[in-house]
Design a protein around this motif. Structure first.
Motif, PDB file in Angstrom:
ATOM      1  N   SER A   2      35.396  77.454  -4.233  1.00  0.00           N
ATOM      2  CA  SER A   2      35.574  76.693  -3.000  1.00  0.00           C
ATOM      3  C   SER A   2      35.822  75.215  -3.284  1.00  0.00           C
ATOM      4  CB  SER A   2      34.325  76.840  -2.127  1.00  0.00           C
ATOM      5  OG  SER A   2      33.209  76.213  -2.757  1.00  0.00           O
ATOM      6  N   LEU A   3      36.335  74.522  -2.259  1.00  0.00           N
ATOM      7  CA  LEU A   3      36.577  73.077  -2.371  1.00  0.00           C
ATOM      8  C   LEU A   3      35.265  72.337  -2.602  1.00  0.00           C
ATOM      9  CD1 LEU A   3      38.356  70.549  -2.115  1.00  0.00           C
ATOM     10  CD2 LEU A   3      38.017  70.672   0.373  1.00  0.00           C
ATOM     11  N   GLU A   4      34.205  72.785  -1.904  1.00  0.00           N
ATOM     12  CA  GLU A   4      32.905  72.120  -2.058  1.00  0.00           C
ATOM     13  C   GLU A   4      32.409  72.191  -3.500  1.00  0.00           C
ATOM     14  OE1 GLU A   4      33.620  74.411   0.109  1.00  0.00           O
ATOM     15  OE2 GLU A   4      33.172  73.725   2.155  1.00  0.00           O
ATOM     16  N   SER A 297      24.692  80.400  -4.105  1.00  0.00           N
ATOM     17  CA  SER A 297      25.375  80.427  -2.808  1.00  0.00           C
ATOM     18  C   SER A 297      26.839  80.815  -2.969  1.00  0.00           C
ATOM     19  CB  SER A 297      25.279  79.052  -2.134  1.00  0.00           C
ATOM     20  OG  SER A 297      23.938  78.692  -1.907  1.00  0.00           O
ATOM     21  N   GLU A 298      27.445  80.382  -4.070  1.00  0.00           N
ATOM     22  CA  GLU A 298      28.851  80.712  -4.340  1.00  0.00           C
ATOM     23  C   GLU A 298      29.004  82.081  -5.006  1.00  0.00           C
ATOM     24  OE1 GLU A 298      31.664  78.831  -3.769  1.00  0.00           O
ATOM     25  OE2 GLU A 298      30.521  77.300  -2.682  1.00  0.00           O
ATOM     26  N   ASN A 299      27.860  82.732  -5.302  1.00  0.00           N
ATOM     27  CA  ASN A 299      27.850  84.072  -5.927  1.00  0.00           C
ATOM     28  C   ASN A 299      28.596  84.093  -7.263  1.00  0.00           C
ATOM     29  OD1 ASN A 299      27.081  86.797  -6.024  1.00  0.00           O
ATOM     30  ND2 ASN A 299      29.048  87.473  -5.200  1.00  0.00           N
ATOM     31  N   ILE A 300      28.498  82.997  -8.002  1.00  0.00           N
ATOM     32  CA  ILE A 300      29.205  82.924  -9.283  1.00  0.00           C
ATOM     33  C   ILE A 300      28.639  83.901 -10.311  1.00  0.00           C
ATOM     34  CG2 ILE A 300      29.706  81.410 -11.259  1.00  0.00           C
ATOM     35  CD1 ILE A 300      30.013  79.136  -9.258  1.00  0.00           C
ATOM     36  N   PRO A 301      27.292  84.030 -10.455  1.00  0.00           N
ATOM     37  CA  PRO A 301      26.782  85.021 -11.427  1.00  0.00           C
ATOM     38  C   PRO A 301      27.247  86.441 -11.108  1.00  0.00           C
ATOM     39  CG  PRO A 301      25.044  83.507 -10.768  1.00  0.00           C
ATOM     40  CD  PRO A 301      26.199  83.250  -9.862  1.00  0.00           C
ATOM     41  N   PRO A 348      22.632  87.671 -15.070  1.00  0.00           N
ATOM     42  CA  PRO A 348      23.008  88.933 -14.409  1.00  0.00           C
ATOM     43  C   PRO A 348      23.878  89.825 -15.293  1.00  0.00           C
ATOM     44  CG  PRO A 348      23.277  87.077 -12.907  1.00  0.00           C
ATOM     45  CD  PRO A 348      23.032  86.501 -14.268  1.00  0.00           C
ATOM     46  N   THR A 349      24.787  89.211 -16.054  1.00  0.00           N
ATOM     47  CA  THR A 349      25.644  89.999 -16.944  1.00  0.00           C
ATOM     48  C   THR A 349      24.823  90.641 -18.056  1.00  0.00           C
ATOM     49  OG1 THR A 349      27.439  88.434 -16.499  1.00  0.00           O
ATOM     50  CG2 THR A 349      27.724  89.929 -18.365  1.00  0.00           C
TER      51      THR A 349
END
Length: 431
Positions: A2-4, A297-301, A348-349
Motif C-alpha cells: 500500500s501507499l501508506e 495489518s498489511e498481512n506481509i508475513p 510464519p514461513t
C-alpha cells in the motif's frame, strides 16, 4: 504494497540514511503510516501498552545489563582473567586463548557482546599489547570476535528479545545456545593457534600450576553465577526474568560485600549507565512493536508464507537464504533491530515449512552476532575503537580470518540442527 506502507518505509530508510538513530527512524516511520492511514496516534499508545503488558520477559533486559555493568566495575573481571591466564596462558598464542576463554566465562554473566568487549575485552587488549607479542590490530580483532560469544551462551539479551517475538521458551533457547557458543570458542581458539604458529608469536611465561588452586578459589564466587542462573531456570526455582534479578543481586553482593570493590558512588554511576542502555534498547523495542503491528495489518508475513510455500521451497534452502540476507543486513543494522523488526517476517514461513523455532532463533542470533564484527557498521569494532583508540583500519585488516571461521561455525549450525537442539532435548524439549 500500500501507499501508506511505502511512505512508512521511505521515511524509515531516509532518516536512517541521514544518520538518525534507528529507534527514532522506526518510530517516525510508524507514525507517518498511522497518520496517513487515518488511524491516529492513539493506536501507537495502545500497541505499546499491549506489548509491554504482555512482555513481562522484557524486565530481564535491564536486569542483565545491570549485572554486566556491576561485573565490569568491580574486581570480578580481574579475578576471572587471572584464572584464565593460569588455565590457558601457557600455550603458544596464550593471551589469545585467554581472550576467548574469558569471553566464554564472562558470557555466562552478562548476556551482552558490547559489555564483554568494553569491559573485560579492554583489559585483555592492554595485556596483549603490553606483552609485545601481539599487534594492536590482532589484539582488537580477536577481542571483537570472541565478544560475539557473549549473547550465545546464557544468559542472552538477544535471545530474550527473540523469545518475545516468537513466543518460544527462554529456558530452551538458553540451553540451545550452550553448544553453539562452545563451538564458536573452539573455532576461534583453533584459528588463534594456527595464526600464532604461523607468525611465530612467543610463548608467555606460564603461571605455576601450584598457583592454579588459589586463583580458582579467588574466581570461584564469580564462576558460580552461570551455575546459579541455569539451576534457577531449569530447576524450576525461578522464571528467566526472576533469574535476571537474581543475577543482578548476586553481582551486587559479590562486588560490594564479598570483594569490597564497589563504592556507593560507583553503584550510582552503574545504575545511571544501565538506565541509559536500557532506555536505548527500550526505544527500539517500542518502535518495533508499532512497526510489527503495521506489518501484521498489511498481512506481509502471511503473503510471504503463502508465496514461499507455493514455490515449494526446501527448508534448508530457506534457512540459507534467510541467513545470507541477515548477514547483509548485519552490515548496516544492529542486532536488536534485526531481531525485533526483521525476524518476525520469517516466523510464519518457518512454521509452514516445519523449521524448529528454537533452532531458527539460535542460528539467527549467532548470525546477528557475526554482524557485530562485519564492516562497515560492525558496532563491536567501534566500541573497541572508542575504549582503546586502536584505529579501525588496523582492526578491519585482522578481522577477516575470524569472520571466516565464525561463518563456518554458523554453516555447521544450519546444516546440523542437532548441534543446537541436542541439549534442549536432553531436558525435555519436544521440538
Amino acid at each position: 504494497m500500500s501507499l501508506e506502507l511505502l511512505l512508512c518505509l521511505g521515511t524509515l530508510f531516509l532518516l536512517a540514511g541521514i544518520g538518525a538513530p534507528i529507534a527514532y527512524a522506526i518510530l517516525v516511520g510508524a507514525l507517518v503510516y498511522l497518520g496517513v492511514s487515518g488511524q491516529g496516534i492513539g493506536v501507537a499508545g495502545k500497541v505499546l501498552l499491549d506489548g509491554l503488558y504482555s512482555g513481562f520477559v522484557l524486565l530481564a533486559v535491564p536486569l542483565f545489563i545491570v549485572a554486566a555493568n556491576i561485573m565490569n566495575a568491580g574486581t570480578i573481571s580481574d579475578r576471572l582473567l587471572g584464572f584464565c591466564v593460569a588455565l590457558v596462558g601457557r600455550f603458544r598464542g596464550g593471551l589469545g586463548h585467554v581472550n576467548v576463554v574469558a569471553s566464554l566465562i564472562f558470557s555466562g554473566m552478562s548476556g551482552s557482546a558490547v559489555a564483554d568487549a568494553a569491559g573485560i575485552g579492554k583489559i585483555i587488549i592492554e595485556m596483549m599489547t603490553k606483552s609485545g607479542h601481539y599487534t594492536r590490530g590482532y589484539s582488537a580483532a580477536i577481542t571483537a570476535a570472541s565478544a560475539t560469544i557473549g549473547p550465545i551462551i546464557p544468559p542472552s539479551i538477544p535471545m530474550v528479545l527473540y523469545a518475545l517475538i516468537s513466543n518460544t521458551s527462554i529456558g530452551y533457547l538458553f540451553l540451545a545456545g550452550i553448544v553453539p557458543g562452545l563451538l564458536m570458542g573452539a573455532v576461534l581458539m583453533a584459528l588463534n593457534s594456527w595464526i600464532s604458529y604461523r607468525r611465530g608469536f612467543a610463548i608467555e611465561e606460564g603461571v605455576p600450576l601450584r598457583e592454579l588452586p588459589g586463583l580458582t578459589i579467588r574466581a570461584f564466587p564469580a564462576l558460580l553465577m552461570p551455575a546459579i542462573l541455569l539451576y534457577g531456570i531449569y530447576g524450576g526455582v525461578t522464571t528467566p526474568t526472576e533469574a535476571a534479578a537474581v543475577a543482578a543481586f548476586y553481582a551486587l553482593l559479590l562486588a560490594a560485600l564479598f570483594y569490597r570493590a564497589l563504592s556507593a558512588r560507583a553503584l550510582f554511576d552503574i545504575l545511571v549507565e544501565s538506565a541509559r542502555s536500557s532506555a536505548a534498547v527500550g526505544l527500539v523495542i517500542g518502535g518495533a512493536l508499532i512497526l510489527n503491528y503495521i506489518v501484521a495489518s498489511e498481512n506481509i508475513p502471511g503473503l510471504m508464507a503463502d508465496a514461499l510455500v507455493g514455490l515449494d521451497v526446501h527448508p534448508l534452502v530457506f534457512l540459507l537464504a534467510v541467513n545470507l540476507l541477515l548477514l547483509l543486513l548485519g552490515c548496516v543494522l544492529d542486532a536488536t533491530t534485526i531481531i525485533l523488526v526483521i525476524l518476525p517476517l520469517f516466523l510464519p514461513t518457518c512454521r509452514e515449512l516445519g523449521i524448529d523455532l528454537v533452532h531458527f532463533g539460535v542460528v539467527a542470533v549467532v548470525n546477528c552476532m557475526i554482524g557485530l564484527i562485519t564492516p562497515p557498521y560492525g558496532i563491536l569494532l567501534f566500541v573497541i575503537n572508542a575504549v582503546t583508540r586502536i584505529p579501525l583500519g588496523e582492526m578491519i585488516r585482522e578481522i577477516w580470518p575470524f569472520f571466516g571461521v565464525l561463518l563456518l561455525a554458523l554453516l555447521a549450525l544450519i546444516l546440523f540442527p542437532d548441534l543446537v537442539l541436542w541439549l534442549p532435548r536432553v531436558f525435555g524439549y519436544a521440538g
